[in-house]
Scaffold this motif. Structure first.
Motif, PDB file in Angstrom:
ATOM      1  N   ASN A  34       0.842  -1.199   0.000  1.00 30.13           N
ATOM      2  CA  ASN A  34       0.000   0.000   0.000  1.00 30.13           C
ATOM      3  C   ASN A  34       0.879   1.251   0.000  1.00 30.13           C
ATOM      4  O   ASN A  34       2.118   1.157   0.082  1.00 30.13           O
ATOM      5  N   ASN A  35       0.250   2.401  -0.067  1.00 33.90           N
ATOM      6  CA  ASN A  35       0.971   3.665  -0.156  1.00 33.90           C
ATOM      7  C   ASN A  35       1.818   3.944   1.083  1.00 33.90           C
ATOM      8  O   ASN A  35       2.956   4.409   0.982  1.00 33.90           O
ATOM      9  N   GLU A  36       1.276   3.652   2.261  1.00 30.76           N
ATOM     10  CA  GLU A  36       2.000   3.928   3.496  1.00 30.76           C
ATOM     11  C   GLU A  36       3.264   3.091   3.609  1.00 30.76           C
ATOM     12  O   GLU A  36       4.308   3.582   4.057  1.00 30.76           O
ATOM     13  N   VAL A  59       1.353  -2.088  -8.386  1.00 26.16           N
ATOM     14  CA  VAL A  59       0.679  -1.710  -9.631  1.00 26.16           C
ATOM     15  C   VAL A  59      -0.827  -1.820  -9.438  1.00 26.16           C
ATOM     16  O   VAL A  59      -1.309  -2.395  -8.473  1.00 26.16           O
ATOM     17  N   GLY A  60      -1.546  -1.267 -10.381  1.00 28.12           N
ATOM     18  CA  GLY A  60      -2.996  -1.296 -10.275  1.00 28.12           C
ATOM     19  C   GLY A  60      -3.499  -0.175  -9.386  1.00 28.12           C
ATOM     20  O   GLY A  60      -2.848   0.863  -9.229  1.00 28.12           O
ATOM     21  N   LYS A  61      -4.655  -0.387  -8.788  1.00 24.68           N
ATOM     22  CA  LYS A  61      -5.230   0.622  -7.905  1.00 24.68           C
ATOM     23  C   LYS A  61      -4.328   0.830  -6.701  1.00 24.68           C
ATOM     24  O   LYS A  61      -3.967  -0.108  -6.009  1.00 24.68           O
ATOM     25  N   PHE A  62      -3.945   2.093  -6.477  1.00 23.33           N
ATOM     26  CA  PHE A  62      -3.025   2.389  -5.386  1.00 23.33           C
ATOM     27  C   PHE A  62      -3.806   2.487  -4.082  1.00 23.33           C
ATOM     28  O   PHE A  62      -4.630   3.389  -3.899  1.00 23.33           O
ATOM     29  N   ILE A  63      -3.550   1.562  -3.167  1.00 25.57           N
ATOM     30  CA  ILE A  63      -4.310   1.465  -1.932  1.00 25.57           C
ATOM     31  C   ILE A  63      -3.657   2.279  -0.827  1.00 25.57           C
ATOM     32  O   ILE A  63      -2.437   2.242  -0.643  1.00 25.57           O
ATOM     33  N   SER A  64      -4.484   3.014  -0.101  1.00 27.48           N
ATOM     34  CA  SER A  64      -4.002   3.766   1.055  1.00 27.48           C
ATOM     35  C   SER A  64      -4.807   3.341   2.273  1.00 27.48           C
ATOM     36  O   SER A  64      -6.041   3.279   2.225  1.00 27.48           O
ATOM     37  N   THR A  65      -4.122   3.033   3.365  1.00 27.59           N
ATOM     38  CA  THR A  65      -4.810   2.602   4.587  1.00 27.59           C
ATOM     39  C   THR A  65      -5.151   3.778   5.490  1.00 27.59           C
ATOM     40  O   THR A  65      -5.993   3.654   6.371  1.00 27.59           O
ATOM     41  N   GLY A  66      -4.461   4.882   5.299  1.00 26.66           N
ATOM     42  CA  GLY A  66      -4.665   6.024   6.170  1.00 26.66           C
ATOM     43  C   GLY A  66      -3.909   5.925   7.476  1.00 26.66           C
ATOM     44  O   GLY A  66      -3.987   6.812   8.326  1.00 26.66           O
ATOM     45  N   VAL A  67      -3.159   4.836   7.651  1.00 28.91           N
ATOM     46  CA  VAL A  67      -2.389   4.611   8.876  1.00 28.91           C
ATOM     47  C   VAL A  67      -0.910   4.519   8.515  1.00 28.91           C
ATOM     48  O   VAL A  67      -0.519   3.720   7.665  1.00 28.91           O
ATOM     49  N   ALA A  68      -0.087   5.325   9.164  1.00 25.89           N
ATOM     50  CA  ALA A  68       1.346   5.327   8.858  1.00 25.89           C
ATOM     51  C   ALA A  68       1.974   3.971   9.163  1.00 25.89           C
ATOM     52  O   ALA A  68       1.611   3.304  10.131  1.00 25.89           O
ATOM     53  N   ASP A  69       2.895   3.556   8.309  1.00 25.43           N
ATOM     54  CA  ASP A  69       3.638   2.314   8.518  1.00 25.43           C
ATOM     55  C   ASP A  69       4.851   2.616   9.399  1.00 25.43           C
ATOM     56  O   ASP A  69       5.727   3.379   9.007  1.00 25.43           O
TER      57      ASP A  69
END
Length: 206
Positions: A34-36, A59-69
């Motif tokens: 994911n993005n994080e 790749v594909g849809k860029f997923i964001s969890t909203g929670v920092a890694d």
């Protein structure tokens, strides 16, 4: 682009990267889901001086969890168990971590509670975690967005070789696939939600 879902011309294939890059000593190859994770891995890569680092951008849809890694990537090859279960472990590397969760969701409908693991490192294995999984699991599936031969999943299979753990590696055949449809190519190699769920139900019933 490093993925079955990248370019599909025989002269521009991106699914041989894991065997190629992970054969280089000291190189760390990271596989965010994911993005994080991508941001945290990039931060680690540019501020450390011990290893060359490559990152397999999703790749594909860029997923964001909203929670920092907050993972400390300087501690190499530490996997993350994101879902606790028993009997079967689904190790979903990078892009295919989400597929592992989809498989787990379907298996739960059949009364099978799977453990799901986000490996994060394509260049190594978490031997301590893999060893601990032997206590409550008898089957491991590895899912990776690339070729099986020489891939990350075979490292896992090699680790479990002397034990009673059964391992099945999912990916695609080492061939110059040309002008392919990604979904169809994966299905031809047994990599679809339905096929993996069916395999899990069959092997657990043996």
């Amino acid at each position: 682009m490093a993925s079955v879902y990248g370019m599909n011309d025989v002269t521009h294939l991106g699914f041989f990267d894991i065997p190629m890059l992970t054969s280089i000593p000291n190189l760390v190859y990271l596989a965010p889901t994911n993005n994080e994770e991508l941001l945290a891995m990039t931060e680690y890569a540019v501020h450390q001086h011990e290893h060359p680092v490559a990152i397999r951008v999703p790749v594909g849809k860029f997923i964001s969890t909203g929670v920092a890694d907050t993972t400390d990537y300087s501690v190499l090859n530490k996997f993350e168990v994101t879902r606790e279960g028993k009997d079967i472990v689904l190790l979903g590397l990078g892009n295919f971590y989400h597929l592992a969760n989809e498989v787990a969701d379907e298996l739960l409908k059949e009364g099978i509670s799977a453990t799901v693991v986000n490996p994060k490192f394509a260049s190594g294995i978490d031997e301590e975690l893999l060893e601990s999984l032997k206590a409550n699991h008898s089957v491991v599936f590895t899912l990776e967005d690339g070729v099986v031969e020489g891939g990350w999943g075979q490292r896992v299979a090699s680790f479990y070789g002397p034990s009673n753990m059964r391992v099945k590696n999912y990916g695609i055949a080492k061939e110059f696939h040309d002008r392919y449809d990604a979904t169809e190519l994966l299905r031809e190699n047994g990599v679809s939600l339905e096929q993996i769920v069916a395999d899990a139900k069959q092997i657990l019933s043996v």
